[in-house]
Design an enzyme around this catalytic site. Sequence first.
Site, PDB file in Angstrom:
ATOM      1  N   ARG A   1      -1.889   2.391  10.098  1.00 43.08           N
ATOM      2  CA  ARG A   1      -0.713   3.262  10.036  1.00 43.08           C
ATOM      3  C   ARG A   1      -1.105   4.503  10.840  1.00 43.08           C
ATOM      4  NH1 ARG A   1      -1.180   1.282   4.423  1.00 43.08           N
ATOM      5  NH2 ARG A   1       0.562  -0.113   4.041  1.00 43.08           N
TER       6      ARG A   1
ATOM      7  N   ASP B   1       6.012  -7.356   0.819  1.00 43.65           N
ATOM      8  CA  ASP B   1       6.927  -6.723  -0.132  1.00 43.65           C
ATOM      9  C   ASP B   1       8.335  -7.334  -0.152  1.00 43.65           C
ATOM     10  OD1 ASP B   1       4.858  -4.964  -0.691  1.00 43.65           O
ATOM     11  OD2 ASP B   1       5.552  -3.442   0.720  1.00 43.65           O
TER      12      ASP B   1
ATOM     13  N   ARG C   1       5.637  -2.090  -3.348  1.00 45.34           N
ATOM     14  CA  ARG C   1       6.145  -0.729  -3.104  1.00 45.34           C
ATOM     15  C   ARG C   1       7.386  -0.468  -3.963  1.00 45.34           C
ATOM     16  NH1 ARG C   1       6.810   1.544   2.788  1.00 45.34           N
ATOM     17  NH2 ARG C   1       7.015  -0.640   3.359  1.00 45.34           N
TER      18      ARG C   1
ATOM     19  N   ASP D   1      10.831  -6.369   1.479  1.00 47.30           N
ATOM     20  CA  ASP D   1      11.697  -5.193   1.298  1.00 47.30           C
ATOM     21  C   ASP D   1      12.464  -4.813   2.558  1.00 47.30           C
ATOM     22  OD1 ASP D   1       9.527  -4.329   2.784  1.00 47.30           O
ATOM     23  OD2 ASP D   1       9.165  -2.523   1.627  1.00 47.30           O
TER      24      ASP D   1
ATOM     25  N   ASP E   1       9.201  -1.692   7.663  1.00 47.85           N
ATOM     26  CA  ASP E   1      10.242  -0.803   8.198  1.00 47.85           C
ATOM     27  C   ASP E   1       9.686   0.444   8.898  1.00 47.85           C
ATOM     28  OD1 ASP E   1       9.481   0.282   5.806  1.00 47.85           O
ATOM     29  OD2 ASP E   1      11.485   0.292   4.907  1.00 47.85           O
TER      30      ASP E   1
ATOM     31  N   THR F   1       5.491  -8.291   5.977  1.00 44.43           N
ATOM     32  CA  THR F   1       5.050  -7.499   4.813  1.00 44.43           C
ATOM     33  C   THR F   1       5.160  -8.377   3.574  1.00 44.43           C
ATOM     34  OG1 THR F   1       5.683  -5.737   3.275  1.00 44.43           O
ATOM     35  CG2 THR F   1       7.384  -6.431   4.802  1.00 44.43           C
TER      36      THR F   1
ATOM     37  N   GLY G   1       0.781  -2.348   6.620  1.00 42.25           N
ATOM     38  CA  GLY G   1      -0.047  -3.230   5.783  1.00 42.25           C
ATOM     39  C   GLY G   1      -0.095  -4.640   6.354  1.00 42.25           C
TER      40      GLY G   1
END
Length: 322
Positions: free
Chosen positions: A74, A129, A173, A131, A105, A127, A13
């Site tokens: 992706r 996120d 996510r 995360d 990741d 990202t 993303g």
Amino acid sequence: MENKSIAVLTSGGDAPGMNAAIRAVVRTAIAKDFRVIGVHRGYNGLLNKDIFEMNLRSVSDIIHRGGTVLYTARSEEYNSPEGVRKAAENCRELNISGVVVIGGDGSFRGARDLTNEGIPCVCLPGTIDNDIACSDYTIGFDTAMNTAMEMVDKIRDTAQSHDRCSVVEVMGRRCGDLALETGIAVGATSIIVPEMPFDIDKSIIARIKETQNSGKKHFIIIVAEGVGGVDKMAEYIQKTTGIESRATVLGHVQRGGSPTLRDRTVASMMGHKAIELLVDGLSNRVIALKDGKVVDYDITEALSMKREFNQKLYQIALDISI
Ligand code: F6P
């Protein structure tokens, strides 16, 4: 590094600040006498040789732009041992002796696999996120939080005018950071994240009733994507409390827009560091921000780390948004 050619790609993303990272990678590499190859659409570009030579001016006027000038994807094909081998062969054929990968990741796993096929890789966490376990911060997070905050501020205006409850889903996510920080910043009555137990009666209805008793008439509930279900939640809130409720999924608005100062500076520092590592002959590394410092980890080690949710901040939100 023998033949002095570095490739840069963005994968997964997109995130605001990726362009600032690309700019830093290109300019630092050129300053250190490398040729720089831009790769289009992530690992797909390595498979299809969709590449171009970059110079100092290739990255002019992009530091303030959202998205990624290298495009992103992706890649299904890359996700197999044959795909990785083909990408590594193409790198050798194109004299690419190091690759900087900017992504999340999933992109790091791709970089680890490429390193194992003999192509040194260094990754940057890009990202919205936040995360990535090894890093306190990921490029794009600050811009996404600010966008979400601005959008919810607008939703608040209309919720207030109508005495309504607005249930808003933000991205992230499986990570609740975007929901947590946005929720604090907009004064949400409840913040629902995958990292914490959730019972709609306790986590939302009871808190709405408590604040209603002290005179509050409109309510904002922030829900992380990893929990989801905002339509059903809004229906239940309306049925249980009688307060007219609406659900909004913010969606991809959070991924776009001009990066904030923080995203531009962190991306610039990380991009610079990536080239320093490759120059020093290091590979299979992830750049991270730890306690305000730019550091790096082995990709395999980074992928095995577990994220810690900020329980303290969550408790602060519970205490003050009432
Ligand atoms: O990883 C970034 C992110 O925006 C997540 O928050 C979200 O789950 C996902 O990507 C959405 O992916 P897509 O761009 O495929 O809709």
